[in-house]
Scaffold this motif. Sequence first.
Motif, short mmCIF file in Angstrom:
data_model
loop_
_atom_site.label_atom_id
_atom_site.label_comp_id
_atom_site.label_asym_id
_atom_site.label_seq_id
_atom_site.Cartn_x
_atom_site.Cartn_y
_atom_site.Cartn_z
N VAL A 40 0.84 -1.19 0.00
CA VAL A 40 0.00 0.00 0.00
C VAL A 40 0.88 1.25 0.00
O VAL A 40 1.82 1.36 0.78
CB VAL A 40 -0.91 0.02 1.24
CG1 VAL A 40 -1.75 1.30 1.27
CG2 VAL A 40 -1.81 -1.21 1.24
N LEU A 41 0.58 2.17 -0.90
CA LEU A 41 1.36 3.40 -1.01
C LEU A 41 0.86 4.46 -0.04
O LEU A 41 -0.35 4.69 0.08
CB LEU A 41 1.30 3.95 -2.43
CG LEU A 41 2.10 3.21 -3.50
CD1 LEU A 41 1.76 3.79 -4.88
CD2 LEU A 41 3.59 3.32 -3.23
N ALA A 42 1.79 5.12 0.62
CA ALA A 42 1.46 6.24 1.49
C ALA A 42 1.89 7.53 0.80
O ALA A 42 3.04 7.66 0.38
CB ALA A 42 2.18 6.10 2.83
N GLY A 43 0.97 8.45 0.65
CA GLY A 43 1.26 9.71 -0.02
C GLY A 43 0.02 10.57 -0.10
O GLY A 43 -1.09 10.11 0.19
N ASP A 44 0.19 11.80 -0.49
CA ASP A 44 -0.91 12.77 -0.53
C ASP A 44 -1.56 12.79 -1.92
O ASP A 44 -1.14 13.54 -2.80
CB ASP A 44 -0.38 14.15 -0.16
CG ASP A 44 -1.49 15.19 -0.01
OD1 ASP A 44 -2.67 14.82 -0.21
OD2 ASP A 44 -1.18 16.34 0.29
N TYR B 205 4.53 -6.30 3.74
CA TYR B 205 3.12 -5.95 3.65
C TYR B 205 2.80 -4.60 4.28
O TYR B 205 1.66 -4.14 4.23
CB TYR B 205 2.26 -7.04 4.31
CG TYR B 205 2.27 -8.34 3.54
CD1 TYR B 205 1.30 -8.61 2.58
CD2 TYR B 205 3.28 -9.27 3.74
CE1 TYR B 205 1.32 -9.79 1.86
CE2 TYR B 205 3.31 -10.46 3.02
CZ TYR B 205 2.33 -10.71 2.08
OH TYR B 205 2.36 -11.88 1.35
N ARG B 206 3.79 -3.95 4.85
CA ARG B 206 3.56 -2.64 5.47
C ARG B 206 3.46 -1.56 4.40
O ARG B 206 4.02 -1.68 3.31
CB ARG B 206 4.69 -2.31 6.43
CG ARG B 206 4.79 -3.25 7.62
CD ARG B 206 5.99 -2.89 8.48
NE ARG B 206 6.23 -3.91 9.50
CZ ARG B 206 7.29 -3.93 10.32
NH1 ARG B 206 8.21 -2.97 10.21
NH2 ARG B 206 7.42 -4.88 11.21
N ALA B 207 2.76 -0.48 4.73
CA ALA B 207 2.66 0.65 3.82
C ALA B 207 4.05 1.22 3.56
O ALA B 207 4.92 1.18 4.43
CB ALA B 207 1.76 1.73 4.41
N VAL B 208 4.25 1.73 2.36
CA VAL B 208 5.55 2.29 1.99
C VAL B 208 5.33 3.65 1.35
O VAL B 208 4.42 3.84 0.54
CB VAL B 208 6.30 1.33 1.02
CG1 VAL B 208 5.49 1.05 -0.22
CG2 VAL B 208 7.67 1.90 0.67
N ALA B 209 6.15 4.61 1.74
CA ALA B 209 6.02 5.97 1.22
C ALA B 209 6.38 6.02 -0.26
O ALA B 209 7.35 5.38 -0.70
CB ALA B 209 6.91 6.92 2.01
N ALA B 210 5.61 6.79 -1.02
CA ALA B 210 5.88 6.92 -2.45
C ALA B 210 7.31 7.42 -2.70
O ALA B 210 7.97 6.97 -3.65
CB ALA B 210 4.87 7.88 -3.08
N ALA B 211 7.79 8.32 -1.86
CA ALA B 211 9.16 8.85 -2.03
C ALA B 211 10.20 7.76 -1.85
O ALA B 211 11.24 7.76 -2.53
CB ALA B 211 9.40 9.97 -1.02
N ASP B 212 9.93 6.81 -0.95
CA ASP B 212 10.88 5.71 -0.73
C ASP B 212 10.88 4.75 -1.92
O ASP B 212 11.93 4.21 -2.30
CB ASP B 212 10.54 4.95 0.55
CG ASP B 212 10.78 5.78 1.81
OD1 ASP B 212 11.61 6.70 1.74
OD2 ASP B 212 10.15 5.50 2.84
N VAL B 213 9.72 4.53 -2.50
CA VAL B 213 9.63 3.67 -3.69
C VAL B 213 10.44 4.29 -4.82
O VAL B 213 11.23 3.62 -5.50
CB VAL B 213 8.17 3.48 -4.13
CG1 VAL B 213 8.10 2.67 -5.43
CG2 VAL B 213 7.37 2.79 -3.04
#
Length: 226
Positions: A158-162, A192-200
């Motif tokens: 799951v992506l974390a971002g605005d 399976y944890r959320a990952v920040a779009a910037a980190d991807v």
Amino acid sequence: MAGQPAVAVAADARVALVAGATGLVGREILARLLADKSYSAVHCVVRRTSGTEHPKVVTHVITDFATFQAPVVDDVFIALGTTIKVAGSQQAFRAVDFDAVVALARSARAAGATRLGIVSAMGADTASPVFYNRVKGDMEDAVSQLGYDSVVFARPSVLAGDRAALAQATRPGEQLALVAMRLFKPLIPRNYRAVAAADVAAALVRAVQAGLPGRRVLLSGELRPA
């Protein structure tokens, strides 16, 4: 001093192409490439104007990926994607997440690109009973056959971002998953944890720049900072 270029770049600088720069991960990829002196130019392929103005940016607003002729580039980053709900049907979804991605990768390869990085999805598998994951798996297999020296697939959870800042519709399932992950983070496996779009974006850019030969898959846990 007068006469100096607006942006300093390395003498052996490369040229990149980014598709999907108006999305969560795509905009982060673009920002990193523009700040990287190893790139002299970045061709930005979008379906709507991104509004990005920079001395290194060349914007291509297109509606038909099948007929797009890519410029001469070295590295390609593709962060195109939609959802079946937004697309309206499985066929329309596949037109973006398979047809457009493969067409763009093929065009860039024909123009001389040798390194490719694509944002795929966790669970991508040609044999998956889930349509979304099956399309992602088909896409990965198809672009892997195009002859790139180095291919990297990022498979985030799951992506974390605005999304609101990008004028994108919120995704209820994504929001619920983010809440659950915050509550039960210690119990959730790293992949399976959320990952920040910037980190991807950061992990994908590093992997493409490394240029390891063959096909490489970055699972979601590998996309997170150590």
